[in-house]
Design a protein around this motif. Structure first.
Motif, PDB file in Angstrom:
ATOM      1  N   LYS A  90      15.559  15.522   9.712  1.00  0.00           N
ATOM      2  CA  LYS A  90      16.418  16.370  10.556  1.00  0.00           C
ATOM      3  C   LYS A  90      17.642  16.802   9.768  1.00  0.00           C
ATOM      4  CE  LYS A  90      19.051  16.177  14.993  1.00  0.00           C
ATOM      5  NZ  LYS A  90      19.920  17.248  14.652  1.00  0.00           N
ATOM      6  N   HIS A  91      18.228  15.857   9.052  1.00  0.00           N
ATOM      7  CA  HIS A  91      19.409  16.171   8.256  1.00  0.00           C
ATOM      8  C   HIS A  91      19.092  17.192   7.162  1.00  0.00           C
ATOM      9  CE1 HIS A  91      23.350  15.314   6.415  1.00  0.00           C
ATOM     10  NE2 HIS A  91      22.717  15.462   5.267  1.00  0.00           N
ATOM     11  N   LEU A  92      17.937  17.015   6.515  1.00  0.00           N
ATOM     12  CA  LEU A  92      17.550  17.928   5.425  1.00  0.00           C
ATOM     13  C   LEU A  92      17.055  19.270   5.955  1.00  0.00           C
ATOM     14  CD1 LEU A  92      15.526  15.412   3.195  1.00  0.00           C
ATOM     15  CD2 LEU A  92      17.828  16.316   2.710  1.00  0.00           C
ATOM     16  N   THR A 160      20.154   5.122  14.611  1.00  0.00           N
ATOM     17  CA  THR A 160      19.984   5.758  13.312  1.00  0.00           C
ATOM     18  C   THR A 160      21.345   6.061  12.695  1.00  0.00           C
ATOM     19  OG1 THR A 160      19.940   7.999  14.222  1.00  0.00           O
ATOM     20  CG2 THR A 160      17.816   6.888  13.952  1.00  0.00           C
ATOM     21  N   ALA A 161      21.340   6.146  11.375  1.00  0.00           N
ATOM     22  CA  ALA A 161      22.520   6.633  10.663  1.00  0.00           C
ATOM     23  C   ALA A 161      22.023   7.450   9.478  1.00  0.00           C
ATOM     24  CB  ALA A 161      23.393   5.470  10.183  1.00  0.00           C
ATOM     25  N   VAL A 162      22.757   8.489   9.145  1.00  0.00           N
ATOM     26  CA  VAL A 162      22.488   9.244   7.921  1.00  0.00           C
ATOM     27  C   VAL A 162      23.750   9.152   7.077  1.00  0.00           C
ATOM     28  CG1 VAL A 162      22.028  11.497   6.911  1.00  0.00           C
ATOM     29  CG2 VAL A 162      20.844  10.803   9.009  1.00  0.00           C
ATOM     30  N   ILE A 163      23.601   8.583   5.886  1.00  0.00           N
ATOM     31  CA  ILE A 163      24.750   8.360   5.000  1.00  0.00           C
ATOM     32  C   ILE A 163      24.653   9.305   3.817  1.00  0.00           C
ATOM     33  CG2 ILE A 163      25.726   6.698   3.352  1.00  0.00           C
ATOM     34  CD1 ILE A 163      25.023   4.496   5.358  1.00  0.00           C
ATOM     35  N   ASP A 164      25.787   9.882   3.449  1.00  0.00           N
ATOM     36  CA  ASP A 164      25.805  10.767   2.282  1.00  0.00           C
ATOM     37  C   ASP A 164      26.997  10.404   1.412  1.00  0.00           C
ATOM     38  OD1 ASP A 164      25.704  12.753   0.408  1.00  0.00           O
ATOM     39  OD2 ASP A 164      25.318  14.366   1.844  1.00  0.00           O
ATOM     40  N   THR A 165      26.730   9.910   0.220  1.00  0.00           N
ATOM     41  CA  THR A 165      27.795   9.575  -0.728  1.00  0.00           C
ATOM     42  C   THR A 165      27.660  10.418  -1.988  1.00  0.00           C
ATOM     43  OG1 THR A 165      26.483   7.772  -1.626  1.00  0.00           O
ATOM     44  CG2 THR A 165      27.987   7.205   0.154  1.00  0.00           C
TER      45      THR A 165
ATOM     46  N   LYS B  90      27.050  19.819  11.443  1.00  0.00           N
ATOM     47  CA  LYS B  90      25.767  20.034  10.741  1.00  0.00           C
ATOM     48  C   LYS B  90      24.647  19.336  11.492  1.00  0.00           C
ATOM     49  CE  LYS B  90      23.580  19.259   6.137  1.00  0.00           C
ATOM     50  NZ  LYS B  90      22.236  19.226   6.665  1.00  0.00           N
ATOM     51  N   THR B 160      30.212  10.555   3.837  1.00  0.00           N
ATOM     52  CA  THR B 160      30.024  10.814   5.270  1.00  0.00           C
ATOM     53  C   THR B 160      28.876   9.969   5.802  1.00  0.00           C
ATOM     54  OG1 THR B 160      28.458  12.627   4.919  1.00  0.00           O
ATOM     55  CG2 THR B 160      30.791  13.223   5.108  1.00  0.00           C
ATOM     56  N   ALA B 161      28.940   9.722   7.105  1.00  0.00           N
ATOM     57  CA  ALA B 161      27.809   9.108   7.807  1.00  0.00           C
ATOM     58  C   ALA B 161      27.736   9.742   9.185  1.00  0.00           C
ATOM     59  CB  ALA B 161      28.002   7.598   7.928  1.00  0.00           C
ATOM     60  N   VAL B 162      26.529   9.910   9.681  1.00  0.00           N
ATOM     61  CA  VAL B 162      26.330  10.334  11.066  1.00  0.00           C
ATOM     62  C   VAL B 162      25.545   9.220  11.743  1.00  0.00           C
ATOM     63  CG1 VAL B 162      25.225  11.985  12.613  1.00  0.00           C
ATOM     64  CG2 VAL B 162      26.388  12.800  10.556  1.00  0.00           C
ATOM     65  N   ILE B 163      26.131   8.638  12.779  1.00  0.00           N
ATOM     66  CA  ILE B 163      25.524   7.501  13.476  1.00  0.00           C
ATOM     67  C   ILE B 163      25.067   7.956  14.849  1.00  0.00           C
ATOM     68  CG2 ILE B 163      26.088   5.294  14.607  1.00  0.00           C
ATOM     69  CD1 ILE B 163      27.906   4.704  12.222  1.00  0.00           C
ATOM     70  N   ASP B 164      23.889   7.524  15.238  1.00  0.00           N
ATOM     71  CA  ASP B 164      23.382   7.854  16.576  1.00  0.00           C
ATOM     72  C   ASP B 164      22.821   6.595  17.221  1.00  0.00           C
ATOM     73  OD1 ASP B 164      22.307   8.895  18.891  1.00  0.00           O
ATOM     74  OD2 ASP B 164      21.397  10.625  17.903  1.00  0.00           O
TER      75      ASP B 164
END
Lengths: 364, 364
Positions: A90-92, A160-165, B90, B160-164
């Motif tokens: 989803k993020h991509l 869920t989490a999406v992490i971007d470093t 985003k 950044t992180a997006v947590i759900d």
């Protein structure tokens, strides 16, 4: 060559993956059950040779993250890695064409197969460690320029989490470990999304096939009352992991293990059967260094495999215990894991060890 | 009524917000500087009355998260909350029409204004706590059905992180706190994205205007040599916060403060000027309960405001220290923060306190 994985392969595959897991990468019994259930429900899985992968295919590796001591008590339900993959997709804004292991191990060779079965995705026959390592930045993918970020994480309750470093894979590990600890010590992840061309350039190839042949060689030797360690050495002989050296034979005399900062850390000691020699192993999820009578005999990233003495069944760090009769083998890692940039990421210094890396085949 | 915020408002606004912050919500001096720099560089900010907000507008609140003791030593660069907002946008696939505070406080009334100035977004004159609380689930938004997830988090190095966590706002707090700790104890966030209609239904309205009028009343009283506490009571008289009660006057005799699990926790004691009475306050970022001679006089969610005795300047929990001469005021919270569902989320029991809630205006 691509091939189809069925339930019949699982016992050998899990055993072999656990040998390559070098004490970590999770419990092979749990890993086997997870894939078995997925195959029974969804059907067999295509294991895709890297040569058969389109250069512009999107590959998203999937894995379990956490301390093996925790995983041992807290089994996944099977849906978490898929959820991590979906969060990252989803993020991509793009769908994976295939998944892939990030490491070899009793569980982490298996998780992508669960995803493959459930989603009907092929699983690339390769990984990013050629063994197991405890931290997410310790990947040939990253060593050769593929960023781990963005990464998806999923917990057992559907979090869920999406992490971007960005390009900082160590920072990614640091944040993801924090999330994993908060999720109870184990999580499932999707990371190092990359093109087929990047897989061919950066991955350790054909490690699922290798795990299968290693696991099979050990089983066949047992069935034929042959020496399973010798069979293992023979199976490795003409692969990228060409050297196997028996470092020690003896009885485990002491194990010190603690779960801290999200890792299983500790040391194990063994005494030779004649009582003359002593082995010491330090581990962080995986075995890091083996010393015999105080001399370094094998060091990360070479593999230190603790095997049950009679059967050559691999023993993971969370199941090591007093009194086990063991053979400890050192196995050489592939050349792309011994370059200066690779050693900077997952050589002895990356674990705070003072020893310089010496290939197991030339160590004292 | 909507209005335009300029640099001239900032000193009063920051002071008033810190009064409403009830010991937490961050340092008003730091908050003021952050907005001042943003306004100087990007221009003034529109503060949008909730009545002027379209029902279908997308509002994304922004804030700082962390222990005030850490924030005090580790200043933000100003770009982090915008980064958190962008990460969430985003994820949502939609752009915010406005931002909004999640709480009142010296910093957290200010962060959305920084975002508003930098991005040219209006800032809704409302928030979700009507004061400050230490945890993310403690929001009228959540109490009345708006989920905090998905939320964006940003760190000072651009992570950044997006947590759900779906509808589970406590779980969101738990995971986000873990990330914040790993980011060094302070992070910036965007959460509780909602429609204009939801803002009107769930937010505590006009708390930026209230902070401004409270801060101004205190300043004017000082300039006129009048009693600033009396002026504060008058300023609150015809608002939703109608009752102000002086709980104690005296000298701080002891402060015990520790930064643990990402929070500033502790207790403060004071002795009356005549030496006859004792005050004790417990805090977790914010003041939670005030006892005089062992009797509860004010409890969350009512406001416990520690003010400098002469000037009525608010003192935050991280700047409390031995010897300060203080007036401690209890202020009643708006009715929507005292409903059974609100008290279940941020009443005394939510902080592990054994006392039942008693409104400050009727307490002993």
């Amino acid at each position: 060559m691509s091939w189809t994985l069925t339930e019949d392969h699982l016992e050998d595959l899990a055993r072999g993956a656990a040998v390559l897991g070098t004490g970590g990468g999770g419990d092979p019994y749990v890993g086997r059950l997870l894939v078995r259930e997925a195959i029974r429900e969804y059907g067999p899985v295509t294991v895709l040779d890297p040569d058969d992968l389109d250069d512009d295919a999107l590959v998203i590796p999937t894995a379990q993250m956490g301390a093996p001591t925790v995983v041992h008590e807290k089994l996944p339900n099977g849906a978490e890695p898929e959820l991590a993959l979906r969060a990252l997709e989803k993020h991509l804004g793009a769908k994976a064409d295939a998944t892939m292991p990030i490491e070899c191990g009793g569980i982490n060779s298996m998780i992508p197969l669960v995803v493959g079965a459930r989603l009907g995705l092929p699983v690339v026959d390769a990984d990013g460690m050629g063994r197991a390592f405890p931290e997410l930045q310790m990947e040939t993918f990253g060593v050769y320029g593929v960023p781990g970020s963005p990464m998806g994480i999923a917990g057992e309750r559907g979090e869920t989490a999406v992490i971007d470093t960005g390009a900082d894979n160590r920072r990614m590990e640091w944040l993801a470990r924090g999330v994993t600890i908060r999720l109870g010590g184990v999580a499932h992840i999707a990371e190092y999304s990359m093109s087929g061309a990047d897989v061919k350039r950066t991955a350790v190839p054909r490690t699922l096939s290798l795990a299968l042949s290693v696991g099979r060689a050990i089983r066949l030797a047992r069935e034929e009352n042959a020496d399973p360690i010798a069979a293992l050495a023979t199976a490795l002989g003409d692969t990228l992991y060409s050297h196997l050296r028996v470092l020690f034979r003896g009885k485990v005399s002491d194990v010190e293990r603690r779960t801290e900062e999200g890792f299983a850390r500790g040391r194990a000691a063994a005494v030779s059967f004649d009582g003359e020699h002593k082995l010491e192993i330090l581990f962080q999820n995986e075995n890091l260094v083996a010393l015999v009578d105080g001399e370094v005999r094998c060091l990360v990233p070479d593999l230190i495999c603790v095997l049950e003495a009679e059967s050559a069944e691999p023993i993971t760090t969370e199941t090591l215990r007093y009194g086990q009769r063991v053979t400890v083998a050192g196995i050489s890692t592939p050349p792309l894991m011994r370059t200066p940039e690779a050693l900077a990421t997952f050589g002895p210094a990356a674990f705070g060890l003072a020893h310089d890396f010496v290939p197991v085949e030339v160590a004292s």
